[in-house]
Write an enzyme that holds these catalytic residues in place. Structure first.
Site, PDB file in Angstrom:
ATOM      1  CG  LEU A  65      -1.891  -1.166   1.355  1.00 49.08           C
ATOM      2  CD1 LEU A  65      -2.548  -1.151   2.725  1.00 49.08           C
ATOM      3  CD2 LEU A  65      -2.931  -1.097   0.252  1.00 49.08           C
ATOM      4  CG  ASP A  84      -3.421  -5.032  18.904  1.00 48.47           C
ATOM      5  OD1 ASP A  84      -3.363  -4.302  19.919  1.00 48.47           O
ATOM      6  OD2 ASP A  84      -2.409  -5.481  18.340  1.00 48.47           O
TER       7      ASP A  84
END
Length: 291
Positions: free
Chosen positions: A94, A196
Site C-alpha cells: 500500500l 488491537d
C-alpha cells in the site's frame, strides 16, 4: 534466527509469474518479521513471516482482514503458506502514510462496530492460541462473562505463572465486581472488533486519504473495548472520537468502563514485556477500585 533468502522466496506464490528480484526488511511489529518485495516487472508486495510457528499461523489475521473489509479499507490478502516451520502471509503493498483525517478514522471504526455477530453472541468461531497471548473465543451470551473469564482471567493466570501478579486477589475481585455493576447501565452488543486498535494498526491512503486498518485480532465483543484500547498509548485526537460518535454515540459512564479495557491492555503488555507495565496495570487496578 530467521533471515529471508532466495530459497525461501521460491516458495512464495505470487499472483503473477514474475520473479522477486529485490527485498528488504521493514518494520513489522514485535511478533512478526515484515519485508517489502519487488519483482522484475516492478510489482510490489508486503510479506509477513512468523518463524518457527504452527501451520496456518496467519489464518486468524487473514480471516480478520476479510471481515473488516465489509466496512473499511484493508490490505488484500494475496496468499499464505509455510516453508518448513516458518509461516508466511503475502499482502498487497500500500502507498500509505501514518497521518490523516482522524474524523474519517473514527467513522470508519464506527462502521466496523455496526457489524454484529451472526448468532448475536460474544466470541468468535475459533480460538487463537498460536500467539504469545492465547485468545479464548468460546461463544458467550453475556459480555461480562466473556471479558472476565476469557480475557482478564486468562491474563491473570499468565501473570501468576510468570511471577508478575503483584496485586491482591481481593482487589482483583473487587474490580471485576465493580465492572459487573457498571455494565448494568450499559447495553452490550456483540460488535465486530478490530481487537488491537492502537495507533500502529491504522494508516491512510497517501492519495485518497482513506483510512486503512491493519493487523487485526478480531472477535465479536462490546464496541467500547476497541475504544478503550485507543486511550492507552495515545495517537488518537478529538476528531477521531467526534467522528466515531457522529455515527455511534457512546453511553453515559463510558469513562469508568473504559478503565477495564485499559487494565486488560496493560496486563497484556506486562505479560509480553514486563518492566514498567507491571506497575502500570497495578496502578490502573488501584485506580479502578478507588473510584
Amino acid at each position: 534466527m530467521f533471515s529471508l533468502n532466495e530459497n525461501f522466496l521460491q516458495h512464495i506464490d505470487l499472483p503473477t509469474d514474475s520473479k522477486i528480484t529485490r527485498y528488504h526488511r521493514v518494520g513489522g511489529g514485535d511478533i512478526n518479521q515484515a519485508y517489502s518485495l519487488e519483482t522484475e516487472t516492478g510489482e510490489h508486495y508486503f510479506l509477513k513471516v512468523q518463524p518457527n510457528s504452527v501451520a496456518a499461523f496467519f489464518q486468524h489475521e487473514a480471516d480478520g482482514l476479510k471481515l473488516l473489509a465489509q466496512a473499511v479499507r484493508v490490505p488484500r490478502v494475496l496468499g499464505m503458506g509455510q516453508v518448513k516451520k516458518d509461516q508466511w502471509l503475502l499482502l498487497e503493498s500500500l502507498n500509505a502514510v501514518n497521518d490523516g483525517d482522524q474524523y474519517a478514522l473514527g467513522r470508519a471504526l464506527a462502521k466496523v462496530h455496526a457489524i454484529t455477530s451472526p448468532n448475536q453472541e460474544f466470541g468468535f468461531d475459533r480460538d487463537f492460541t498460536a500467539g504469545k497471548t492465547a485468545k479464548i473465543n468460546h461463544w458467550q451470551k453475556d459480555w461480562y462473562n466473556f471479558f472476565v473469564e476469557q480475557r482478564l482471567a486468562v491474563l491473570r493466570g499468565l501473570l501468576l505463572q510468570e511471577g508478575k501478579w503483584v496485586v491482591s486477589d481481593r482487589d482483583y475481585e473487587q474490580a471485576v465486581n465493580k465492572f459487573k455493576l457498571l455494565l448494568t447501565d450499559h447495553v452490550s452488543q456483540p460488535s465486530l472488533l478490530h481487537g488491537d486498535f492502537w495507533s500502529g494498526n491504522f494508516m491512510f491512503d497517501a492519495d485518497s486519504g482513506e483510512p486503512i486498518f491493519i493487523d487485526p485480532d478480531v472477535y465479536y465483543g462490546d464496541a467500547e473495548f476497541d475504544l478503550g484500547i485507543t486511550t492507552v498509548f495515545g495517537g488518537f485526537n478529538r476528531d477521531f472520537y467526534a467522528g466515531y460518535q457522529s455515527l455511534r454515540p457512546v453511553d453515559a459512564g463510558i469513562d469508568q468502563r473504559l478503565m477495564f479495557y485499559q487494565l486488560y491492555y496493560l496486563m497484556v503488555h506486562a505479560h509480553l514485556f514486563a518492566g514498567s507495565y507491571i506497575q502500570a496495570y497495578a496502578g490502573k487496578l488501584a485506580q479502578i477500585i478507588g473510584h
